[in-house]
Each structure stands twice: as structure tokens, then as C-alpha cells.
Enzyme design. Structure first.
Site, PDB file in Angstrom:
ATOM      1  CB  CYS A  50      -0.967   0.011   1.181  1.00  0.00           C
ATOM      2  SG  CYS A  50      -0.195   0.411   2.763  1.00  0.00           S
ATOM      3  CB  CYS A  96       1.252  -2.819   6.486  1.00  0.00           C
ATOM      4  SG  CYS A  96       0.669  -1.176   5.994  1.00  0.00           S
ATOM      5  CB  CYS A  99      -2.859  -2.531   3.515  1.00  0.00           C
ATOM      6  SG  CYS A  99      -1.219  -3.261   3.361  1.00  0.00           S
ATOM      7  CB  CYS A 119      13.267 -10.324  11.489  1.00  0.00           C
ATOM      8  SG  CYS A 119      14.030 -11.492  10.363  1.00  0.00           S
TER       9      CYS A 119
HETATM   10 FE    FE Z   1       0.388  -1.635   3.732  1.00  0.00          FE
END
Ligand code: FE
Length: 137
Positions: A50, A96, A99, A119
Site C-alpha cells: 500500500c 502493515c 493494509c 526482521c
Molecule cells: Fe500496507
């Protein structure tokens, strides 16, 4: 926090098979293969799905693990952490926040003040070089 939602078919079409496998199916790239592993340029590591900024280059370090490693996310709300007990291990998955794409895992053995090691799959990231005047480098 904006949530980005797309159908699985949309993600697959946009990301291609390998990135789809990692970002949307919590896959892992083979170690020491990621394009951004050795990247030392200054800039922002953004979500490969995203485009949200996730990690800054000044937190990147060489962990020897074979995956891009960071001591901290770009902001307190950039990533979301989830318990992951797959593969017989108790780990903390990092996604994330915008998203919910899979990025990698965070471990409590990092070198920074927080003692964390993010990581992260190179395939989960894109790199946006810092734009500065044309200084020599
Ligand atoms: Fe994302």
C-alpha cells in the site's frame, strides 16, 4: 488510521504471485535473497502493498539473519503486532497497520535502546530514496 481493503483477487493481480504469497499469505522469502537486504541508502522503507512508510533507513542494521532488519518502526502506529504460534514457535508477527499485509516478525534481541529486532521480508517493502540536492556521495 485509514484501513485499506481490497479483495484477494485484487491483491493477487497487483502484487504478483511471490509478493502476494508473502504479503497476503504470511509467507517468508528465502534468507539472503532480498533486493533490499544490503541497501544502505538513506530513505524510507514503505509497504510493498500500500505504500505507507514503515521503517526509516537510519534504523536499519545488519543482523546477519539474511533479512532486512530494523530497530524500530517509522512511527508508533506504522505497524501492528500479532501473536503468531505457527510452525511450532511463539513469535510476534508484524503487519502493515494500514493494509494488514504481512511484513515479518519482531524479536527481543535487537541492538537498539528498545532491544527490538524487526526482521522484515525485503519483498514486503519498497524503498523510497531520500531526495536531497545533488551532493556527492
Ligand atoms: Fe500496507
Amino acid at each position: 488510521m485509514p484501513k485499506i481493503e481490497k479483495s484477494e483477487a485484487q491483491w493477487r493481480e497487483e502484487l504478483g504471485n511471490e509478493r502476494y504469497r508473502i504479503l497476503r499469505k504470511a509467507g517468508t522469502e528465502a534468507p539472503f535473497t532480498g533486493a533490499l537486504l544490503g541497501n544502505k541508502a538513506k530513505g524510507a522503507y514503505v509497504c510493498g502493498a500500500c505504500g505507507e512508510p514503515l521503517f526509516a533507513s537510519d534504523t536499519k542494521f545488519d543482523s546477519g539473519s539474511g533479512w532486512p532488519s530494523f530497530t524500530a518502526p517509522a512511527g508508533a502506529e506504522a505497524v501492528a503486532e500479532h501473536r503468531d504460534s505457527s510452525h511450532g514457535m511463539a513469535r510476534t508477527e508484524v503487519r502493515c497497520a494500514a493494509c494488514e499485509s504481512h511484513l515479518g516478525h519482531v524479536f527481543p534481541d535487537g541492538p537498539g535502546p528498545a532491544g527490538l529486532r524487526y526482521c522484515i521480508n525485503s519483498a514486503s517493502l519498497d524503498f523510497a530514496p531520500k531526495e536531497e540536492g545533488s551532493t556527492d556521495s
